[in-house]
Design a protein around this motif. Structure first.
Motif, mmCIF file in Angstrom:
data_model
loop_
_atom_site.group_PDB
_atom_site.id
_atom_site.type_symbol
_atom_site.label_atom_id
_atom_site.label_comp_id
_atom_site.label_asym_id
_atom_site.label_seq_id
_atom_site.Cartn_x
_atom_site.Cartn_y
_atom_site.Cartn_z
ATOM 1 N N GLU A 3 61.486 -45.696 27.871
ATOM 2 C CA GLU A 3 61.486 -44.316 27.386
ATOM 3 C C GLU A 3 62.437 -44.013 26.353
ATOM 4 O OE1 GLU A 3 59.912 -40.685 26.733
ATOM 5 O OE2 GLU A 3 59.124 -42.241 27.866
ATOM 6 N N LEU A 4 63.649 -44.515 26.432
ATOM 7 C CA LEU A 4 64.599 -44.099 25.490
ATOM 8 C C LEU A 4 64.379 -44.898 24.173
ATOM 9 C CD1 LEU A 4 67.443 -43.023 24.488
ATOM 10 C CD2 LEU A 4 68.336 -45.031 25.622
ATOM 11 N N LYS A 5 64.022 -46.116 24.250
ATOM 12 C CA LYS A 5 63.444 -47.006 22.813
ATOM 13 C C LYS A 5 62.240 -46.108 22.414
ATOM 14 C CE LYS A 5 65.165 -51.372 24.504
ATOM 15 N NZ LYS A 5 64.630 -52.679 25.041
ATOM 16 N N GLN A 6 61.259 -45.724 23.129
ATOM 17 C CA GLN A 6 60.151 -45.127 22.338
ATOM 18 C C GLN A 6 60.711 -43.738 21.513
ATOM 19 O OE1 GLN A 6 56.915 -45.949 22.253
ATOM 20 N NE2 GLN A 6 56.112 -44.146 21.328
ATOM 21 N N GLN A 7 61.423 -42.861 22.389
ATOM 22 C CA GLN A 7 62.110 -41.716 21.748
ATOM 23 C C GLN A 7 63.111 -42.225 20.471
ATOM 24 O OE1 GLN A 7 64.595 -39.829 24.840
ATOM 25 N NE2 GLN A 7 62.710 -39.402 25.952
ATOM 26 N N ILE A 8 63.806 -43.280 20.478
ATOM 27 C CA ILE A 8 64.378 -43.614 19.224
ATOM 28 C C ILE A 8 63.512 -43.998 18.133
ATOM 29 C CG2 ILE A 8 65.985 -45.304 18.297
ATOM 30 C CD1 ILE A 8 67.365 -45.683 21.086
ATOM 31 N N LYS A 9 62.384 -44.667 18.452
ATOM 32 C CA LYS A 9 61.251 -45.115 17.585
ATOM 33 C C LYS A 9 60.854 -43.960 17.016
ATOM 34 C CE LYS A 9 60.210 -49.393 19.539
ATOM 35 N NZ LYS A 9 59.155 -50.321 20.154
ATOM 36 N N ALA A 77 69.489 -48.273 21.620
ATOM 37 C CA ALA A 77 69.133 -47.897 22.972
ATOM 38 C C ALA A 77 70.537 -48.104 23.841
ATOM 39 C CB ALA A 77 67.938 -48.558 23.531
ATOM 40 N N ALA A 78 71.029 -49.180 23.571
ATOM 41 C CA ALA A 78 72.172 -49.687 24.386
ATOM 42 C C ALA A 78 73.437 -48.637 24.366
ATOM 43 C CB ALA A 78 72.584 -51.028 24.117
ATOM 44 N N TYR A 79 73.660 -48.435 23.046
ATOM 45 C CA TYR A 79 74.760 -47.371 22.635
ATOM 46 C C TYR A 79 74.540 -46.109 23.167
ATOM 47 C CZ TYR A 79 78.037 -44.407 19.779
ATOM 48 O OH TYR A 79 78.765 -43.751 19.335
ATOM 49 N N ILE A 80 73.318 -45.405 23.047
ATOM 50 C CA ILE A 80 72.963 -44.283 23.194
ATOM 51 C C ILE A 80 73.203 -44.060 25.001
ATOM 52 C CG2 ILE A 80 71.232 -42.399 23.715
ATOM 53 C CD1 ILE A 80 70.315 -43.326 20.663
ATOM 54 N N SER A 81 72.672 -45.274 25.531
ATOM 55 C CA SER A 81 72.727 -45.104 26.922
ATOM 56 C C SER A 81 74.093 -45.099 27.483
ATOM 57 C CB SER A 81 71.855 -46.210 27.420
ATOM 58 O OG SER A 81 71.993 -46.491 28.802
ATOM 59 N N ALA A 82 74.879 -45.960 26.808
ATOM 60 C CA ALA A 82 76.319 -46.250 27.308
ATOM 61 C C ALA A 82 77.118 -44.707 27.028
ATOM 62 C CB ALA A 82 76.979 -47.241 26.482
ATOM 63 N N GLU A 83 76.683 -44.171 25.920
ATOM 64 C CA GLU A 83 77.598 -42.860 25.358
ATOM 65 C C GLU A 83 77.068 -41.564 26.397
ATOM 66 O OE1 GLU A 83 80.034 -42.176 22.800
ATOM 67 O OE2 GLU A 83 79.947 -44.338 23.307
ATOM 68 N N GLN A 84 75.656 -41.681 26.835
ATOM 69 C CA GLN A 84 75.442 -40.760 27.680
ATOM 70 C C GLN A 84 75.925 -40.877 28.912
ATOM 71 O OE1 GLN A 84 71.155 -40.774 27.322
ATOM 72 N NE2 GLN A 84 71.200 -39.265 25.617
#
Length: 88
Positions: A3-9, A77-84
């Motif tokens: 879902e995060l990857k879809q939002q990034i795209k 996605a990995a960076y955003i997930s880690a930061e969140q």
């Protein structure tokens, strides 16, 4: 994470006004710059601002890791997930 990857795209397409591209056309592991999606440094700035607004993450232009974070949708996605995760 999908879902995060879809939002990034969707954010990439919206922020950069890529009218001829749909989220399905962006491969998660493909480079965003150069040979992949073909983005440039101006696109990186615009995308960084859009990602900050949408996900609340910051990118530091002087940090050498920033280039790695923008390497692909997977990397973003990995960076955003880690930061969140840090923020929670």
């Amino acid at each position: 994470m999908d879902e995060l990857k879809q939002q990034i795209k969707e954010c990439i397409i919206s922020a950069l006004e890529l009218e001829d591209i749909s989220p399905e056309n962006i491969v998660d592991s493909e480079p965003l710059f150069g040979t992949g999606l073909g983005l440039d440094s101006i696109d990186a700035l615009e995308l960084g601002v859009a990602l900050k607004k949408k996900f609340g993450v910051k990118f530091n232009a002087e940090n050498s890791d920033t280039r790695e974070h923008f390497a692909s949708v997977d990397a973003l996605a990995a960076y955003i997930s880690a930061e969140q995760a840090k923020a929670n």
